[in-house]
Design an enzyme around this catalytic site. Structure first.
Site, mmCIF file in Angstrom:
data_model
loop_
_atom_site.group_PDB
_atom_site.id
_atom_site.type_symbol
_atom_site.label_atom_id
_atom_site.label_comp_id
_atom_site.label_asym_id
_atom_site.label_seq_id
_atom_site.Cartn_x
_atom_site.Cartn_y
_atom_site.Cartn_z
ATOM 1 N N SER A 117 0.851 -1.248 0.039
ATOM 2 C CA SER A 117 0.043 -0.119 -0.022
ATOM 3 C C SER A 117 0.910 1.276 -0.011
ATOM 4 O O SER A 117 0.375 2.367 -0.796
ATOM 5 C CB SER A 117 -0.990 0.060 1.116
ATOM 6 N N ALA A 119 4.730 1.292 -0.491
ATOM 7 C CA ALA A 119 5.682 1.267 -1.407
ATOM 8 C C ALA A 119 5.590 0.226 -2.299
ATOM 9 O O ALA A 119 4.860 -0.729 -2.051
ATOM 10 C CB ALA A 119 6.877 0.955 -0.218
ATOM 11 N N GLN A 120 6.306 0.347 -3.230
ATOM 12 C CA GLN A 120 6.772 -0.635 -4.360
ATOM 13 C C GLN A 120 8.151 -1.069 -4.296
ATOM 14 O O GLN A 120 9.174 -0.302 -4.064
ATOM 15 C CB GLN A 120 6.243 -0.375 -5.857
ATOM 16 N N LYS A 147 13.332 0.117 -2.552
ATOM 17 C CA LYS A 147 11.859 0.324 -1.810
ATOM 18 C C LYS A 147 11.433 1.992 -2.005
ATOM 19 O O LYS A 147 12.261 2.648 -1.535
ATOM 20 C CB LYS A 147 11.940 -0.059 -0.269
ATOM 21 N N ASP A 281 6.181 -5.775 13.765
ATOM 22 C CA ASP A 281 5.367 -6.192 12.640
ATOM 23 C C ASP A 281 5.855 -7.437 11.973
ATOM 24 O O ASP A 281 6.046 -7.625 10.728
ATOM 25 C CB ASP A 281 5.501 -4.863 11.581
HETATM 26 N N1 LIG Z 1 15.825 -6.635 1.364
HETATM 27 C C1 LIG Z 1 14.848 -7.581 0.560
HETATM 28 N N2 LIG Z 1 15.351 -8.349 0.164
HETATM 29 C C2 LIG Z 1 14.564 -9.383 -0.525
HETATM 30 N N3 LIG Z 1 13.091 -8.949 -0.548
HETATM 31 C C3 LIG Z 1 12.709 -8.008 -0.192
HETATM 32 C C4 LIG Z 1 13.598 -7.047 0.437
HETATM 33 N N4 LIG Z 1 12.498 -6.260 1.082
HETATM 34 C C5 LIG Z 1 11.254 -6.305 0.782
HETATM 35 N N5 LIG Z 1 11.328 -7.464 -0.090
HETATM 36 C C6 LIG Z 1 10.070 -8.096 -0.461
HETATM 37 O O1 LIG Z 1 9.218 -6.998 -0.629
HETATM 38 C C7 LIG Z 1 8.057 -7.365 0.120
HETATM 39 C C8 LIG Z 1 7.540 -5.811 0.530
HETATM 40 O O2 LIG Z 1 8.354 -5.189 1.469
HETATM 41 P P1 LIG Z 1 8.297 -4.541 2.729
HETATM 42 O O3 LIG Z 1 7.375 -5.321 3.709
HETATM 43 O O4 LIG Z 1 9.236 -3.910 3.315
HETATM 44 O O5 LIG Z 1 7.012 -3.271 2.139
HETATM 45 P P2 LIG Z 1 5.804 -2.623 3.124
HETATM 46 O O6 LIG Z 1 5.431 -1.754 1.855
HETATM 47 O O7 LIG Z 1 6.378 -2.044 4.160
HETATM 48 O O8 LIG Z 1 4.873 -3.823 3.076
HETATM 49 P P3 LIG Z 1 3.950 -3.908 4.280
HETATM 50 O O9 LIG Z 1 2.791 -2.965 3.884
HETATM 51 O O10 LIG Z 1 3.762 -5.309 4.365
HETATM 52 O O11 LIG Z 1 4.410 -3.446 5.767
HETATM 53 C C9 LIG Z 1 8.644 -8.077 1.273
HETATM 54 O O12 LIG Z 1 7.442 -9.039 1.821
HETATM 55 C C10 LIG Z 1 9.634 -9.037 0.525
HETATM 56 O O13 LIG Z 1 8.813 -10.072 -0.346
#
Ligand SMILES: Nc1ncnc2c1ncn2[C@@H]1O[C@H](COP(=O)(O)OP(=O)(O)OP(=O)(O)O)[C@@H](O)[C@H]1O
Lengths: 452, 113
Positions: A117, A119-120, A147, A281
């Site tokens: 939601s 970040a991508q 990210k 989390d």
């Molecule tokens: N350093 C990394 N290495 C490999 N995959 C990653 C890494 N960081 C993120 N990902 C992949 O991207 C997905 C989303 O990343 P992340 O959870 O950091 O995003 P988010 O926007 O904070 O998600 P959420 O809304 O679940 O909190 C992770 O579940 C993972 O599959």
């Protein structure tokens, strides 16, 4: 703004009306009614976008404030938002750095790795070596993930919070939670999200985590590439491995999931009891197991903090769980801010005693979630307010237990905490103030032994 | 002081090694209880703690023997946690500097565009 307001009202009403039959038009039994409303709200939140999806995630980690049905529903909320075209993400990077991704990285993958939601996430490779805050230098060509905060996410979330706040104030105190003040909750939510919108906070915590676990080669986190990070872009080491959601694949590849379950749970206890900072989390998508049998913690968006005094009191509550001692649990919960009015103490203690008796499973292991979540619920039923930190910790411990048991069904989470809690209690014994207080008694007891 | 309390008990235990049968029994019970130590109630907790102190005592014994042989001992080899923390703070500061430098470079690029 007025139009966004009416969109929100319309979507929520539409979903609630659609749920009327399932709720028996308000005549169904309470649990079924609540489940129906919760499902309707979850769908409405998904439809309304990032701010509401985040709000739902926040609710899902607050079993102390919301009904079980609501929490369960929010936990199942889909955060797999349709991916944005790479072009939109590339524009954010260009605006942040004044350079195209290709100028900043050796390569940049236009195909997103994940889309949530806020970040991508895209893969890339480093153009130059980078020496991180802690750990070995990442060489040129190292795999990283970038990210990126979705364009407009910050603005739309901030806007939605303003609108939702206005709506709530107008409707007045609707009972969305057991005893929450919805406006206060929304404000708390605002601060949490604001922190998550600046990815550097997350990066700093990842650094700190790597440092805290510097002596444990089995627990890792991504190294942050600060020369390629801003508030809206966080570049970090790509972690190879399987999400806990793909655990079968990991097992097939020969990963020792049993050992990892124990180690992962112990690492969590260390965060709680030794450092007083913990990943709040945790869910199976934020934990990786890697081919070389390590556990990688990802996504430090929400972090819980505990003072040394709180750690001591939590330890005592854990001890209460082990001794099945409701009075001890009440005494130390009170020190953690759980304020049980005098006329409630008896029924709460009785309920607590029942909970403690039902905490041991048939196989002899202890069911922390049964106790922890049951305790929060018990307090809720008696209208007792739970400090948010306490609720968050209990929820996190219950989650860790769930995750660990999925890997290793016989694990006893309370046992993994024991070496830490014993040490804390042992240390407290050596506390000068306590020694002063207890020494005379101990000496007298010793003398009595001697003269006997 | 509080960090050394285990060492303190361990030293005490070492000097009383031969003496106390009751304590020995407690250590044994604690070891047998394993990680389960706390389960049985306050007594079992004390047993568990006694076992941990006994473990620390073995370390202390090894250290003392090593020192007698003129070697460096483990507790002295342990890096000073305060110093380690400073090392981390400095590293963290370096991270922030990297970040600010990148920010400045971006600004320069944007101004040039
Ligand atoms: N350093 C990394 N290495 C490999 N995959 C990653 C890494 N960081 C993120 N990902 C992949 O991207 C997905 C989303 O990343 P992340 O959870 O950091 O995003 P988010 O926007 O904070 O998600 P959420 O809304 O679940 O909190 C992770 O579940 C993972 O599959």
């Amino acid at each position: 703004m007025a139009s966004r307001e009416s969109v929100i009202v319309r979507v929520v009403l539409k979903r609630l009306v659609a749920a009327l039959p399932a709720a028996g038009f308000g005549l169904a039994p309470a649990t079924r009614r609540r489940a129906a409303w919760a499902r309707a709200l979850r769908r409405a939140f998904e439809e309304l976008g990032p701010a509401f999806i985040k709000l739902g995630q926040l609710i899902s980690v607050r079993p102390d404030e919301f009904s079980d049905e609501f929490v369960a529903e929010m936990r199942s909320m889909q955060d797999a938002v349709p991916a944005l075209p790479a072009e939109a993400i590339r524009r954010v990077i260009a605006a942040e750095f004044g350079a195209a991704p290709e100028e900043l990285f050796a390569s940049f993958d236009n195909e997103p790795l994940a889309s949530a939601s806020i970040a991508q996430v895209h893969r890339a490779t480093l153009a130059m070596p980078y020496r991180p805050v802690w750990g070995d230098t990442l060489p040129a060509g190292a795999d990283v993930v970038v990210k990126v905060v979705r364009p407009g996410a910050a603005e739309s979330i901030r806007g939605d919070i303003v609108v939702a706040r206005r709506l709530l104030t107008r409707i007045g105190a609707t009972r969305v939670g057991r005893r929450v003040d919805p406006v206060a909750l929304l404000d708390e939510f605002g601060t949490t999200v604001e922190r998550e919108l600046d990815l550097r906070t997350e990066g700093r915590y990842a650094d700190r985590f790597l440092y805290d676990f510097r002596d444990d080669p089995k627990v890792v986190a991504p190294r942050i590439v600060w020369s390629r990070s801003t508030a809206k872009v966080l570049t970090m080491e790509f972690m190879r491995g399987w999400r806990l959601t793909d655990i079968e694949a990991a097992k097939a590849a020969g990963v020792d999931t049993f050992a990892l379950a124990v180690h992962g749970a112990t690492a969590f206890m260390r965060q709680v009891f030794v450092y007083g900072r913990y990943h709040a989390d945790l869910h199976p998508a934020n934990l990786f197991v890697t081919p070389d049998n390590t556990i990688a913690y990802l996504d430090f968006g929400i972090v819980g903090y505990l003072t040394p005094e709180e750690r001591m009191n939590i330890t005592q509550v854990m001890a209460a769980l082990v001794y099945r001692d409701p009075d001890r649990a009440l005494t130390y919960s009170a020190k953690l801010g759980v304020d049980v009015p005098a006329d409630r103490i008896e029924p709460v203690r009785a309920g607590l005693g029942e909970l403690l008796d039902g905490t041991t499973r048939a196989d002899g292991t202890r069911d922390f979630a049964h106790f922890g979540l049951g305790f929060l619920k018990l307090l809720g039923e008696h209208g007792i307010k739970i400090p948010s930190g306490y609720g968050l910790l209990i929820k996190s411990l219950a989650t860790v237990e769930g995750v660990a048991r999925a890997l290793y069904p016989e694990i006893d989470i309370v046992k993994t905490a024991q070496p830490f809690t014993t040490r804390i209690l042992g240390r407290a014994m050596g506390d000068p103030a306590r020694l002063n207080e207890r020494m005379p008694l101990a000496v007298r007891a010793a003398l009595r032994e001697l003269v006997a | 002081m509080t960090d050394d309390v285990m060492r303190f008990f361990a030293a005490w235990m070492l000097t009383h090694e031969a003496a106390d049968e009751g304590l020995k029994a407690a250590v044994l019970r604690g070891e047998q209880g394993g990680a389960e130590g706390m389960t049985g109630g306050p007594d079992a907790f004390v047993d568990g703690l006694a076992a941990m102190v006994a473990e620390e005592k073995e370390n202390l014994k090894r250290d003392l023997e090593a020192r007698a042989r003129g070697e460096e001992v483990s507790i002295e080899k342990q890096s000073d946690p305060a110093l380690e923390d400073v090392r981390f703070e400095v590293a963290e500061l370096r991270g922030r500097m990297d970040n600010i430098e990148a920010l400045l470079e971006s600004l320069v690029r944007k101004l040039g565009q």
